[in-house]
Design a protein around this motif. Structure first.
Motif, short mmCIF file in Angstrom:
data_model
loop_
_atom_site.label_atom_id
_atom_site.label_comp_id
_atom_site.label_asym_id
_atom_site.label_seq_id
_atom_site.Cartn_x
_atom_site.Cartn_y
_atom_site.Cartn_z
N ASP A 1 0.82 -1.11 0.08
CA ASP A 1 0.03 -0.07 -0.03
C ASP A 1 0.78 1.20 -0.15
OD1 ASP A 1 -2.61 -0.81 -0.07
OD2 ASP A 1 -3.20 0.03 1.97
N LYS A 2 0.73 2.13 -0.86
CA LYS A 2 1.15 3.69 -0.76
C LYS A 2 2.75 3.40 -1.23
CE LYS A 2 -1.95 5.47 2.17
NZ LYS A 2 -2.40 5.64 3.58
N GLN A 3 3.19 2.36 -1.80
CA GLN A 3 4.74 2.10 -2.09
C GLN A 3 4.83 1.95 -3.58
OE1 GLN A 3 7.20 2.30 -0.05
NE2 GLN A 3 5.94 2.44 1.76
N LYS B 1 5.16 -8.24 0.20
CA LYS B 1 4.87 -6.83 -0.37
C LYS B 1 6.21 -6.14 -0.43
CE LYS B 1 0.49 -7.11 -0.40
NZ LYS B 1 -0.27 -7.02 -1.71
N TRP B 2 6.17 -5.26 -1.83
CA TRP B 2 7.42 -4.55 -2.13
C TRP B 2 7.49 -3.14 -1.49
CZ3 TRP B 2 7.59 -5.89 -8.10
CH2 TRP B 2 7.54 -7.00 -8.31
N HIS B 3 8.56 -2.78 -1.19
CA HIS B 3 8.70 -1.33 -0.89
C HIS B 3 9.84 -0.82 -1.67
CE1 HIS B 3 6.19 -1.24 3.04
NE2 HIS B 3 6.38 -2.24 2.66
N ASP B 4 10.15 0.62 -1.71
CA ASP B 4 11.19 1.28 -2.19
C ASP B 4 11.77 1.47 -0.97
OD1 ASP B 4 9.20 3.18 -1.55
OD2 ASP B 4 10.14 4.54 -2.98
N SER B 5 13.22 1.37 -1.04
CA SER B 5 14.20 1.53 0.28
C SER B 5 15.43 2.49 -0.09
CB SER B 5 14.30 0.45 1.09
OG SER B 5 13.32 -0.50 1.38
#
Ligand SMILES: [Ca+2]
Length: 109
Positions: A65-67, A86-90
């Protein structure tokens, strides 16, 4: 033994020892490999988020969500939350564990 390293270090390591960073698809086995793991680097880099480190196109996406939200700033590397997949930008300097692409499967190293 799991190692925690930056995204760029993962890319060089995977390219030297295997093929490249892991690409993620709908492979049913991959959730099993995430047991006991927290955050994982995946082979996605900004921009565009649609291209894997090995230059293949990302047709499967699994953003949280929101990524990607680039918040706080400079989140240029893709990671995966093992608990949910789930994927994130980091931020690329963060120390996470990783997958390398080995043949057409993925391997936890
Ligand atoms: Ca983020």
């Amino acid at each position: 033994i799991l190692e925690y390293v930056t995204w760029v270090d993962v890319q060089s390591y995977c390219r030297e020892k295997f093929i490249d960073l892991a690409t993620i698809n709908n492979h049913p086995g991959y959730f099993e490999k995430l047991r006991g793991v927290k955050d994982v680097w995946i082979g996605l880099y900004r921009e565009p988020w649609t291209l894997w480190s090995d230059s293949s196109n990302s047709t499967f996406t699994n953003w949280d969500d929101k990524q990607p939200n680039n918040n706080p700033a400079q989140q240029e590397c893709g990671s995966l939350l093992a608990a949910t997949g789930k994927w994130h930008d980091s931020q690329c300097e963060t120390l996470y564990t990783f997958f390398c692409k080995q043949r057409n499967d993925i391997a936890v190293t």
